[in-house]
Scaffold this active site. Sequence first.
Site: not given
Length: 430
Positions: A131, A192, A207
């Site tokens: 999840e 980042e 994703k």
Amino acid sequence: MKAPLRLAIAGLGTVGAGTIGLLARNADLLARRCGRQLIVNAVSARNRTKARGVDLAAARWYDDAVALAADPDSDVVVELIGGSDGIARQVVTTALEHGKHVVTANKALLAHHGTELARLAEQKGVALGFEAAVAGGIPILKALREGLAANHVTRVCGILNGTCNFILSQMRDSGREFNDVLAEAQRLGYAESDPSFDIDGVDAAHKLALLAAVAFGNIVDFAGVHIEGIRHVSALDIEFAAELGYRIKLLGLARLTEHGLEQRVHPCMVPRTTPIAHVEGVFNAIMVEGDFVGRVMLEGRGAGAEPTASAVVADLLDIAAERWSYGFAVPASALQLRATSPMTRHQGAYYVRLMVVDRPGVIADIAAALRDEAVSMEQMIQRGRAPGEAVPVVLTTHDTEEASMQRALDQIGKLKTVLEPPRMIRIEQF
Ligand SMILES: NC(=O)c1ccc[n+]([C@@H]2O[C@H](COP(=O)([O-])OP(=O)(O)OC[C@H]3O[C@@H](n4cnc5c(N)ncnc54)[C@H](OP(=O)(O)O)[C@@H]3O)[C@@H](O)[C@H]2O)c1
């Protein structure tokens, strides 16, 4: 009460430490909800002496995360190291081979090896929970697998990367250019130091491949995702979007078309009146369309220690309560490999920005190139008048096939009066 569920946690960074913090802080609530305690039996990271702000005194330390994955005294291995291959893959594979449940937040690993890992988990009769890998704290996979399980999903789309959404929101609010806002996002810790996975759309594509697999029962097909990032979105495009009634968002979208499964990640113009246009900053949102339920949208934090820990521990609770199900909603053997619907067959409306020399006949040449490809223009804006100088010309089209649009843009790009490569952004209707 049943015997405690014994956890071995590999990776004690942002998500690992967040997960241990949640397990400690909400221990009583969790035990009431699943009828047993969740205890951290073993942990592994690279640096044993690093302070992590959580109490690890009761956990056995492993320098070798693969050895931790084989520890006979744990029931679940929680992989929170990251990376599509290497150590994370070894940890997950070893754990499954030893008949242990696995929970992971690792979208890169699952986007590349999800189907094969799901198969292994099923052979061994254990859970593979992920999840946290899709949109952090938003329980979208559980929603698809359970609450929306009665529907054929017709479309799933979302803002899947908080870094990009933050940058685009800031660009709109401040009128600044991409590089400037990216540097600010890096200073604030939202991007980042090497931001390419985020801003080039790869993270969102990982994703999306997982979302599409769960939503459409497809084999995880990361290679089938069309990916464009946000580096080329300019302050000028954001300004024109506002003038036309749109906002620019990096969306991940998947749907079944007559040509197969369409999976795409790219900047989109979305109508300002649609709820997803108002998801701002680092927030994520996912909209699912089901044949019976209609539209459902979930919004929340897609990253960060606490939201991601919330999703990791939700999977752990399901395992503890023995109510877990197939990670991809159906057995791995039932996942289908559909053809990839190519972008050339994509049907939609387009925004195009051209930088042209302000000279008589320019617009007629542009219109002729569109007409030759049967692309129908919806509206055109010519900003300012500066004869002989470069001015932006912006147009939007009615729905057309992408192949025609691309051919028209090739022709337009060759015109002597068009000074820069045309910028195209797809318009997504809701
Ligand atoms: N951060 C988020 O908001 C977020 C959200 C959703 C999903 N995720 C996913 O969650 C996973 C972890 O992300 P993160 O942000 O927590 O990463 P992170 O802060 O960089 O932490 C990674 C951890 O893995 C450990 N590690 C690295 N190599 C190792 C090795 N060979 N053996 C054992 N441990 C090793 C590191 O050890 P040291 O601490 O000793 O260096 C560190 O504790 C990734 O898959 C990421 O995509 C993250």
